[in-house]
Design a protein around this motif. Structure first.
Motif, PDB file in Angstrom:
ATOM      1  N   GLU A 162       0.868  -1.110  -0.008  1.00 34.43           N
ATOM      2  CA  GLU A 162       0.040   0.000  -0.088  1.00 34.43           C
ATOM      3  C   GLU A 162       0.687   1.224  -0.161  1.00 34.43           C
ATOM      4  O   GLU A 162       0.774   2.354  -0.820  1.00 34.43           O
ATOM      5  CB  GLU A 162      -0.851   0.028   1.204  1.00 34.43           C
ATOM      6  CG  GLU A 162      -1.981   0.958   1.292  1.00 34.43           C
ATOM      7  CD  GLU A 162      -2.492   1.464   2.606  1.00 34.43           C
ATOM      8  OE1 GLU A 162      -2.158   0.743   3.521  1.00 34.43           O
ATOM      9  OE2 GLU A 162      -2.894   2.838   2.498  1.00 34.43           O
ATOM     10  N   ALA A 163       1.943   1.324   0.907  1.00 32.87           N
ATOM     11  CA  ALA A 163       2.733   2.279   0.970  1.00 32.87           C
ATOM     12  C   ALA A 163       3.383   2.493  -0.521  1.00 32.87           C
ATOM     13  O   ALA A 163       3.743   3.737  -0.773  1.00 32.87           O
ATOM     14  CB  ALA A 163       3.858   2.332   2.038  1.00 32.87           C
ATOM     15  N   TRP A 164       3.959   1.425  -0.922  1.00 36.48           N
ATOM     16  CA  TRP A 164       4.645   1.459  -2.349  1.00 36.48           C
ATOM     17  C   TRP A 164       3.623   2.254  -3.528  1.00 36.48           C
ATOM     18  O   TRP A 164       4.181   2.886  -4.210  1.00 36.48           O
ATOM     19  CB  TRP A 164       4.848  -0.079  -2.627  1.00 36.48           C
ATOM     20  CG  TRP A 164       5.674  -0.237  -3.944  1.00 36.48           C
ATOM     21  CD1 TRP A 164       7.140  -0.509  -3.756  1.00 36.48           C
ATOM     22  CD2 TRP A 164       5.628  -0.096  -5.360  1.00 36.48           C
ATOM     23  NE1 TRP A 164       7.694  -0.455  -5.025  1.00 36.48           N
ATOM     24  CE2 TRP A 164       6.874  -0.107  -6.025  1.00 36.48           C
ATOM     25  CE3 TRP A 164       4.311   0.367  -6.113  1.00 36.48           C
ATOM     26  CZ2 TRP A 164       6.962  -0.243  -7.368  1.00 36.48           C
ATOM     27  CZ3 TRP A 164       4.572   0.538  -7.392  1.00 36.48           C
ATOM     28  CH2 TRP A 164       5.706   0.013  -8.061  1.00 36.48           C
ATOM     29  N   HIS A 165       2.416   1.980  -3.342  1.00 37.69           N
ATOM     30  CA  HIS A 165       1.500   2.521  -4.492  1.00 37.69           C
ATOM     31  C   HIS A 165       1.220   4.012  -4.005  1.00 37.69           C
ATOM     32  O   HIS A 165       1.224   4.773  -4.905  1.00 37.69           O
ATOM     33  CB  HIS A 165       0.178   1.478  -4.409  1.00 37.69           C
ATOM     34  CG  HIS A 165       0.390   0.392  -5.319  1.00 37.69           C
ATOM     35  ND1 HIS A 165       0.612   0.274  -6.538  1.00 37.69           N
ATOM     36  CD2 HIS A 165       0.221  -0.907  -4.935  1.00 37.69           C
ATOM     37  CE1 HIS A 165       0.625  -0.838  -6.971  1.00 37.69           C
ATOM     38  NE2 HIS A 165       0.238  -1.594  -5.861  1.00 37.69           N
ATOM     39  N   TRP A 166       0.950   4.411  -2.895  1.00 33.44           N
ATOM     40  CA  TRP A 166       0.996   5.700  -2.441  1.00 33.44           C
ATOM     41  C   TRP A 166       2.157   6.640  -2.975  1.00 33.44           C
ATOM     42  O   TRP A 166       1.958   7.623  -3.463  1.00 33.44           O
ATOM     43  CB  TRP A 166       0.708   5.790  -0.931  1.00 33.44           C
ATOM     44  CG  TRP A 166       0.444   7.300  -0.483  1.00 33.44           C
ATOM     45  CD1 TRP A 166      -0.751   7.932  -0.504  1.00 33.44           C
ATOM     46  CD2 TRP A 166       1.351   8.405  -0.140  1.00 33.44           C
ATOM     47  NE1 TRP A 166      -0.877   8.888  -0.123  1.00 33.44           N
ATOM     48  CE2 TRP A 166       0.703   9.473  -0.009  1.00 33.44           C
ATOM     49  CE3 TRP A 166       2.659   8.270  -0.087  1.00 33.44           C
ATOM     50  CZ2 TRP A 166       1.171  10.609   0.527  1.00 33.44           C
ATOM     51  CZ3 TRP A 166       3.250   9.493   0.562  1.00 33.44           C
ATOM     52  CH2 TRP A 166       2.578  10.696   0.657  1.00 33.44           C
ATOM     53  N   TYR A 167       3.310   5.997  -2.608  1.00 28.79           N
ATOM     54  CA  TYR A 167       4.748   6.631  -3.105  1.00 28.79           C
ATOM     55  C   TYR A 167       4.535   6.868  -4.744  1.00 28.79           C
ATOM     56  O   TYR A 167       4.998   7.779  -5.086  1.00 28.79           O
ATOM     57  CB  TYR A 167       5.718   5.769  -2.679  1.00 28.79           C
ATOM     58  CG  TYR A 167       7.013   6.248  -2.665  1.00 28.79           C
ATOM     59  CD1 TYR A 167       7.151   7.764  -2.147  1.00 28.79           C
ATOM     60  CD2 TYR A 167       8.099   5.411  -2.422  1.00 28.79           C
ATOM     61  CE1 TYR A 167       8.662   8.252  -1.977  1.00 28.79           C
ATOM     62  CE2 TYR A 167       9.618   5.833  -2.359  1.00 28.79           C
ATOM     63  CZ  TYR A 167       9.928   7.339  -1.989  1.00 28.79           C
ATOM     64  OH  TYR A 167      11.089   7.586  -2.033  1.00 28.79           O
ATOM     65  N   ASP A 168       4.320   5.597  -5.267  1.00 29.79           N
ATOM     66  CA  ASP A 168       4.263   5.924  -6.713  1.00 29.79           C
ATOM     67  C   ASP A 168       3.111   6.708  -7.208  1.00 29.79           C
ATOM     68  O   ASP A 168       3.736   7.561  -8.333  1.00 29.79           O
ATOM     69  CB  ASP A 168       3.852   4.372  -7.355  1.00 29.79           C
ATOM     70  CG  ASP A 168       3.861   3.898  -8.822  1.00 29.79           C
ATOM     71  OD1 ASP A 168       4.909   4.883  -9.374  1.00 29.79           O
ATOM     72  OD2 ASP A 168       3.116   3.520  -9.119  1.00 29.79           O
ATOM     73  N   GLU A 169       2.071   6.760  -7.025  1.00 32.63           N
ATOM     74  CA  GLU A 169       0.897   7.515  -7.546  1.00 32.63           C
ATOM     75  C   GLU A 169       1.072   9.038  -7.075  1.00 32.63           C
ATOM     76  O   GLU A 169       1.231   9.777  -7.789  1.00 32.63           O
ATOM     77  CB  GLU A 169      -0.210   7.059  -6.995  1.00 32.63           C
ATOM     78  CG  GLU A 169      -0.753   5.767  -7.705  1.00 32.63           C
ATOM     79  CD  GLU A 169      -1.862   5.023  -6.913  1.00 32.63           C
ATOM     80  OE1 GLU A 169      -2.697   5.614  -6.087  1.00 32.63           O
ATOM     81  OE2 GLU A 169      -1.902   3.592  -7.456  1.00 32.63           O
ATOM     82  N   ASN A 170       1.372   9.379  -5.758  1.00 36.11           N
ATOM     83  CA  ASN A 170       1.357  10.689  -5.221  1.00 36.11           C
ATOM     84  C   ASN A 170       2.687  11.417  -5.229  1.00 36.11           C
ATOM     85  O   ASN A 170       2.431  12.664  -5.429  1.00 36.11           O
ATOM     86  CB  ASN A 170       0.642  10.552  -3.692  1.00 36.11           C
ATOM     87  CG  ASN A 170      -0.633  10.390  -3.835  1.00 36.11           C
ATOM     88  OD1 ASN A 170      -1.491  10.596  -4.250  1.00 36.11           O
ATOM     89  ND2 ASN A 170      -0.909   8.964  -3.149  1.00 36.11           N
TER      90      ASN A 170
END
Ligand code: PRX
Length: 630
Positions: free
Chosen positions: A376-384
């Motif tokens: 989840e943190a990976w995707h947040w970092y990637d997207e935002n």
């Protein structure tokens, strides 16, 4: 050796590095300035263990990090210092200025009688003088031992005494968000127990009131400012000690990991350029503290040896508000940003407006380090943060390994969220079963070991080679055991699952459970303690303490508070237990060993799968602990 620019090239270089490691590493080593070329590339024996890279070579790492860049880059910024206070002007330090400042500190150290091989403790906040101090030691061949300025006086004293430091560089105080930390009084208290320290040099950062001890304490500005800006660098052997850095172990005593000059230089430089695909004129920001290995390797030595511009940040991500990182990225137009999952998870909690207020379009590569990053943190970092435009390099490595070991190469390695992916060229990982056999096939899980030496591996534990062997080379004889568990999937990609020993990683900080237990045991009401980790949404892991008191406390809160304070005083605030459960007994085997496996399950809330408890001395105690779990 060309920098890898495609996945095909990675595979080729990897193959070459395994088939002919000496040729591979010597090609990279030849890109540095040597006073005398080495006689052999590698000598090793993991049974002793003994590892020597570039033996016979003579060099100075600071000549490679600074002097050689002065020809073309004297006026280029080497370090941008960003203060704790968003409104304090940042400082741009050119390579020429860095050269001069480092030389002045180096001359001061020599004037104080510090010679090649002497140990010097550095206990400073994230200010430019910390970088000057580290590099000044390296320039004169003194061994630096940086102690994170969040450690208590007791931890500082233990580290100073373990390596017999002769001098300490510190400051009056440190700023941390809206608080001021009294570093000098912590040092004063520590030095009461440190007979080897002859001098303390104090930099004025906070201008707080301090007491100066005559004949021991000197003000930095009084002893550094007038020094010559030229300083002959010491000629070092490739295998001379560059620094000691302490890390937690599974006993209460921290381990002084010893890194040597040439191998460390070659590998941190190579991995910095390769993993992040660093291009000249890019701006690199690693948010770690120089008190940890990440700061040593990827704020200072890696970027500076590559002639890059690196940011040194004194502040915290959450102050004056949750947008501080993003503000700094916009302000300086950072291109490569390297941080820790715990920071990402805490910033993820804040409203997105904190991110969206800033222009992050300068970013090209993102990195993560210190603990497993959750999907989840990976995707947040990637997207935002990366706006789906920046590769994320999830870099797995350790204080012991000196540099990045398993990681994607930016824009080269196809990514999988939460996977550290593939080994760097030259790194030969192996997955071992608990019984000690290497598992060759893919789609497996086991313990992560490394079969072959790499240039920046630690050479020993300072003053205790036997412990080095026992800790890292005896679990799987002939191999380096990392202490981590891992999975390897069908593509041969590695996913690190976490520690399999008694170390817990709290907000990216490595803590030994034994160390915390002995701190808690110092409380006069406490009879025995067992500490384990538990999953924590922001910190990654939290500290869970099971505590037996001489008398069961009626009202636990005061005692809990006292225990937290004791841990904070003995080790530092980072080690404070999140949960303290008072218990009447601990699950022990008949031979008296605490069954931590059971406590871990209880702390994780997985009470339905405790496994076999019949071998316990008192199985009933487990039920009682389960019932009182927090
Ligand atoms: O468990 C692994 C975890 O951090 C440990 C090393 O901690 P330390 O020596 O403090 O160095 C941290 C910075 C290099 C490892 O044994 N770790 C580090 N990076 C990762 C990681 N776990 C999973 N993924 C990572 N990227």
């Amino acid at each position: 050796m060309s920098i890898i620019s495609s996945f095909e090239e990675y595979k080729q270089q990897y193959q070459q590095s395994i088939e002919n490691p000496e040729e591979f590493w010597s090609q990279i080593a030849d890109t540095f300035v040597w006073r005398k070329k080495y006689d052999s590339v590698l000598k090793w024996d993991f049974n002793k263990p003994e590892v020597k890279w570039f033996e016979g070579g003579k060099l100075n790492i600071v000549e490679n990090c600074i002097d050689r860049h002065l020809v073309n880059k004297a006026r280029q910024t080497a370090i941008i210092w960003e203060s704790n206070f968003a409104d304090e002007p940042s400082r741009h330090i050119t390579y020429q200025e860095l050269f001069e400042s480092v030389n002045q500190v180096a001359n001061m150290l020599r004037q104080q009688g510090i010679k090649k091989g002497d140990r010097v403790c550095i206990y400073l906040p994230m200010i430019p003088q910390l970088a000057f101090a580290v590099l000044a030691c390296a320039r004169i061949g003194a061994v630096h031992s940086v102690v994170f300025a969040g450690f208590s006086s007791g931890s500082l004293a233990d580290r100073i005494n373990d390596s017999g430091c002769r001098l300490i560089l510190t400051s009056d105080g440190a700023y941390r968000a809206d608080k001021t930390l009294d570093l000098k009084s912590i040092v004063d208290e520590a030095l009461l127990k440190c007979p080897t320290v002859e001098k303390a040099i104090i930099y004025q950062r906070t201008k707080g009131k301090v007491t100066m001890k005559p004949n021991r304490d000197l003000w930095w500005h009084e002893v550094v400012g007038f020094q010559s800006k030229a300083c002959e660098a010491e000629e070092m052997d490739a295998e001379d000690i560059l620094f000691i850095l302490y890390t937690s172990g599974s006993t209460g005593k921290p381990k002084g990991m010893v890194h040597t000059c040439a191998g460390y230089m070659v590998y941190t430089n190579y991995t910095f350029k390769t993993v992040f695909q660093y291009q000249p004129n890019q701006l690199f920001w690693c948010t770690a503290d120089i008190g940890w290995i990440t700061g040593h390797s990827y704020i200072l030595y890696g970027p500076l040896s590559a002639g890059a511009t690196t940011i040194l940040f004194e502040g915290v991500p959450s102050w004056p508000d949750m947008g501080r990182f993003w503000h700094v990225i916009e302000k300086h137009k950072v291109n490569i940003f390297y941080t820790a999952p715990t920071a990402i998870r805490s910033l993820e909690q804040a409203p997105l407006s904190f991110v969206n207020n800033y222009d992050l379009s300068s970013l090209q590569v993102l990195g993560s380090v210190g603990e497993p990053i959750n999907v989840e943190a990976w995707h947040w970092y990637d997207e935002n943060i990366g706006r789906k435009n920046c590769p994320i390099v999830d870099t797995w490595w350790q204080t012991e390994t000196g540099g990045i070991m398993i990681s994607p190469i930016a824009n080269v390695t196809p990514l999988k969220p939460a996977f550290a992916t593939l080994p760097m060229p030259g790194i030969q990982p192996a997955v071992m079963s608990e019984k000690g056999a290497e598992i060759i096939e893919n789609n497996v899980e086991g313990r992560l070991t490394i079969k072959f030496p790499w240039p920046s591996m630690a050479r020993t534990i300072y003053g205790d080679h036997q412990r080095f062997r026992d800790t890292y080379f005896s679990t799987f004889p002939g191999m380096y055991f990392t202490g981590d568990g891992c999975k390897r999937d069908e593509d041969g990609y590695y996913r690190i699952t976490g520690r399999v020993d008694d170390i817990i990683i709290v907000s990216g900080h490595n803590l030994g459970t034994a160390e915390i237990e002995s701190a808690i045991d110092e409380h006069s009401s406490v009879c025995e303690t067992a500490v384990v980790g538990f999953p924590h949404t922001i910190k990654g892991q939290g500290v869970y303490a099971f505590v037996i008191c001489y008398e069961m406390p009626k009202e636990g809160e005061t005692l809990r508070q006292e225990i937290r304070e004791i841990v904070s005083k003995i080790i530092g605030p980072i080690a404070k237990p999140d949960k303290i459960q008072f218990v009447r007994g601990l699950p022990k085997t008949r031979s008296g060993k605490i069954m931590r496996r059971i406590l871990r399950k209880i702390a994780e809330g997985e009470v339905s799968s405790l496994g076999d408890t019949t071998t316990l001395l008192d199985p009933a105690i487990v039920e009682e602990i389960k019932a009182g779990a927090l």
